[in-house]
Design a protein around this motif. Structure first.
Motif, PDB file in Angstrom:
ATOM      1  N   GLY A  22     -18.949 -18.426  -5.322  1.00  0.00           N
ATOM      2  CA  GLY A  22     -19.347 -18.252  -6.716  1.00  0.00           C
ATOM      3  C   GLY A  22     -18.546 -17.167  -7.416  1.00  0.00           C
ATOM      4  N   TYR A  23     -18.390 -16.033  -6.758  1.00  0.00           N
ATOM      5  CA  TYR A  23     -17.609 -14.953  -7.371  1.00  0.00           C
ATOM      6  C   TYR A  23     -16.132 -15.309  -7.454  1.00  0.00           C
ATOM      7  CZ  TYR A  23     -21.447 -11.713  -7.788  1.00  0.00           C
ATOM      8  OH  TYR A  23     -22.610 -11.110  -8.171  1.00  0.00           O
ATOM      9  N   ALA A  24     -15.611 -16.016  -6.470  1.00  0.00           N
ATOM     10  CA  ALA A  24     -14.210 -16.430  -6.526  1.00  0.00           C
ATOM     11  C   ALA A  24     -13.987 -17.365  -7.712  1.00  0.00           C
ATOM     12  CB  ALA A  24     -13.813 -17.104  -5.222  1.00  0.00           C
TER      13      ALA A  24
ATOM     14  N   ASN B 173     -15.012  -6.241  -4.503  1.00  0.00           N
ATOM     15  CA  ASN B 173     -15.784  -5.399  -3.581  1.00  0.00           C
ATOM     16  C   ASN B 173     -17.023  -6.131  -3.077  1.00  0.00           C
ATOM     17  OD1 ASN B 173     -14.025  -3.231  -3.672  1.00  0.00           O
ATOM     18  ND2 ASN B 173     -15.064  -2.272  -5.402  1.00  0.00           N
ATOM     19  N   ILE B 174     -17.683  -6.859  -3.946  1.00  0.00           N
ATOM     20  CA  ILE B 174     -18.851  -7.638  -3.534  1.00  0.00           C
ATOM     21  C   ILE B 174     -18.434  -8.696  -2.516  1.00  0.00           C
ATOM     22  CG2 ILE B 174     -20.573  -9.321  -4.317  1.00  0.00           C
ATOM     23  CD1 ILE B 174     -20.773  -7.621  -6.915  1.00  0.00           C
ATOM     24  N   ILE B 175     -17.317  -9.369  -2.778  1.00  0.00           N
ATOM     25  CA  ILE B 175     -16.823 -10.379  -1.845  1.00  0.00           C
ATOM     26  C   ILE B 175     -16.538  -9.743  -0.488  1.00  0.00           C
ATOM     27  CG2 ILE B 175     -14.853 -11.902  -1.324  1.00  0.00           C
ATOM     28  CD1 ILE B 175     -14.799 -12.530  -4.378  1.00  0.00           C
ATOM     29  N   LEU B 176     -15.912  -8.586  -0.482  1.00  0.00           N
ATOM     30  CA  LEU B 176     -15.623  -7.908   0.782  1.00  0.00           C
ATOM     31  C   LEU B 176     -16.913  -7.510   1.512  1.00  0.00           C
ATOM     32  CD1 LEU B 176     -12.566  -5.741  -0.308  1.00  0.00           C
ATOM     33  CD2 LEU B 176     -12.557  -7.737   1.202  1.00  0.00           C
ATOM     34  N   ASP B 177     -17.910  -7.062   0.768  1.00  0.00           N
ATOM     35  CA  ASP B 177     -19.213  -6.747   1.383  1.00  0.00           C
ATOM     36  C   ASP B 177     -19.823  -7.977   2.037  1.00  0.00           C
ATOM     37  OD1 ASP B 177     -19.045  -4.127   0.562  1.00  0.00           O
ATOM     38  OD2 ASP B 177     -20.445  -4.348  -1.121  1.00  0.00           O
TER      39      ASP B 177
ATOM     40  N   ILE C 169     -18.237 -10.635   3.147  1.00  0.00           N
ATOM     41  CA  ILE C 169     -17.447 -10.989   4.332  1.00  0.00           C
ATOM     42  C   ILE C 169     -17.879 -10.121   5.505  1.00  0.00           C
ATOM     43  CG2 ILE C 169     -15.127 -10.896   5.335  1.00  0.00           C
ATOM     44  CD1 ILE C 169     -14.097 -11.789   2.543  1.00  0.00           C
ATOM     45  N   GLU C 170     -18.115  -8.854   5.241  1.00  0.00           N
ATOM     46  CA  GLU C 170     -18.587  -7.954   6.306  1.00  0.00           C
ATOM     47  C   GLU C 170     -19.941  -8.408   6.826  1.00  0.00           C
ATOM     48  OE1 GLU C 170     -18.624  -5.427   9.191  1.00  0.00           O
ATOM     49  OE2 GLU C 170     -16.880  -5.713   7.912  1.00  0.00           O
ATOM     50  N   ARG C 171     -20.786  -8.887   5.933  1.00  0.00           N
ATOM     51  CA  ARG C 171     -22.104  -9.368   6.347  1.00  0.00           C
ATOM     52  C   ARG C 171     -21.971 -10.611   7.230  1.00  0.00           C
ATOM     53  NH1 ARG C 171     -26.799 -11.683   4.075  1.00  0.00           N
ATOM     54  NH2 ARG C 171     -25.756 -12.327   2.183  1.00  0.00           N
ATOM     55  N   VAL C 172     -21.016 -11.488   6.905  1.00  0.00           N
ATOM     56  CA  VAL C 172     -20.764 -12.654   7.752  1.00  0.00           C
ATOM     57  C   VAL C 172     -20.370 -12.180   9.151  1.00  0.00           C
ATOM     58  CG1 VAL C 172     -19.229 -14.616   8.149  1.00  0.00           C
ATOM     59  CG2 VAL C 172     -20.152 -14.218   5.875  1.00  0.00           C
ATOM     60  N   ASN C 173     -19.509 -11.188   9.204  1.00  0.00           N
ATOM     61  CA  ASN C 173     -19.102 -10.654  10.514  1.00  0.00           C
ATOM     62  C   ASN C 173     -20.292 -10.124  11.295  1.00  0.00           C
ATOM     63  OD1 ASN C 173     -16.372 -11.251  10.268  1.00  0.00           O
ATOM     64  ND2 ASN C 173     -15.932  -9.318   9.248  1.00  0.00           N
ATOM     65  N   THR C 174     -21.199  -9.458  10.622  1.00  0.00           N
ATOM     66  CA  THR C 174     -22.397  -8.927  11.283  1.00  0.00           C
ATOM     67  C   THR C 174     -23.259 -10.055  11.838  1.00  0.00           C
ATOM     68  OG1 THR C 174     -22.384  -7.018   9.809  1.00  0.00           O
ATOM     69  CG2 THR C 174     -24.453  -7.483  10.945  1.00  0.00           C
ATOM     70  N   ILE C 175     -23.427 -11.115  11.068  1.00  0.00           N
ATOM     71  CA  ILE C 175     -24.223 -12.260  11.512  1.00  0.00           C
ATOM     72  C   ILE C 175     -23.584 -12.904  12.739  1.00  0.00           C
ATOM     73  CG2 ILE C 175     -24.996 -14.594  10.888  1.00  0.00           C
ATOM     74  CD1 ILE C 175     -25.258 -13.462   7.969  1.00  0.00           C
TER      75      ILE C 175
END
Length: 186
Positions: A24-26, A43-47, A49-55
């Protein structure tokens, strides 16, 4: 084998939510090329992506479950962050998200990422329940030393006979749902 299937579907569902936000942001960035906003959305997109990595990390260490990491956090900021992730999708669907809270800072002991996922799942359900647009109200209040959070949509609702099935794996009232969002949230 059934448990592995449930697990795989749950992980796929958890990965899809952040990817939806990133997409959506892209799409929004493609339409608008103003620099300050571009940095905020990137920055939101990068956050996310980090959350995907955590999952994915959580999935990889399932054999050895990760302890809940409780930290003192501002629940107002957490919910504002989730709302910002959903704002573009909401606008695209003619939905206005209203935040209502009586204090700017409400500190709680929590696992921030897990709470974000719960609020994201519930708010997405609310957005999806209003195909013709509407209002999504998110309210936070302190009452007798407890934080009360309510999320209310003006959607189509759930038939009473199906309410007791909420949270069961693969139970959904949505045409394209998989029935895992509320199970994971519970």
């Amino acid at each position: 084998m059934a448990a592995v299937g449930q697990l795989a579907a749950g992980v796929a569902h958890e990965i899809r939510n952040p990817l939806t936000s990133m997409k959506g942001y892209a799409e929004f960035l493609q339409l608008d090329e103003k620099e300050p906003e571009r940095m905020e959305f990137l920055n939101i997109i990068l956050d996310e992506i980090e959350r995907v990595n955590t999952i994915v990390e959580d999935f990889m260490v399932l054999a050895k479950p990760k302890d809940v990491e409780l930290e003192e956090k501002n629940i107002v900021s957490i919910i504002k962050n989730v709302v910002s992730l959903l704002e573009f999708e909401a606008r695209k669907n003619h939905i206005c998200i209203h935040l209502d809270y009586d204090q700017d800072i409400i500190q709680i002991l929590c696992d921030e990422n897990r709470l974000k996922q719960v609020f994201l799942n519930i708010m997405k359900n609310g957005i999806e329940a209003m195909p013709s647009g509407g209002d999504l109200h998110v309210r936070m209040r302190i009452h007798e030393n407890n934080v009360h959070i309510s999320i209310e949509d003006k959607g189509v609702g759930i038939p009473k006979d199906k309410l007791k099935k909420l949270g069961e794996p693969f139970f959904t009232t949505k045409k394209n749902g998989n029935g895992l969002g509320l199970m994971i949230s519970f």
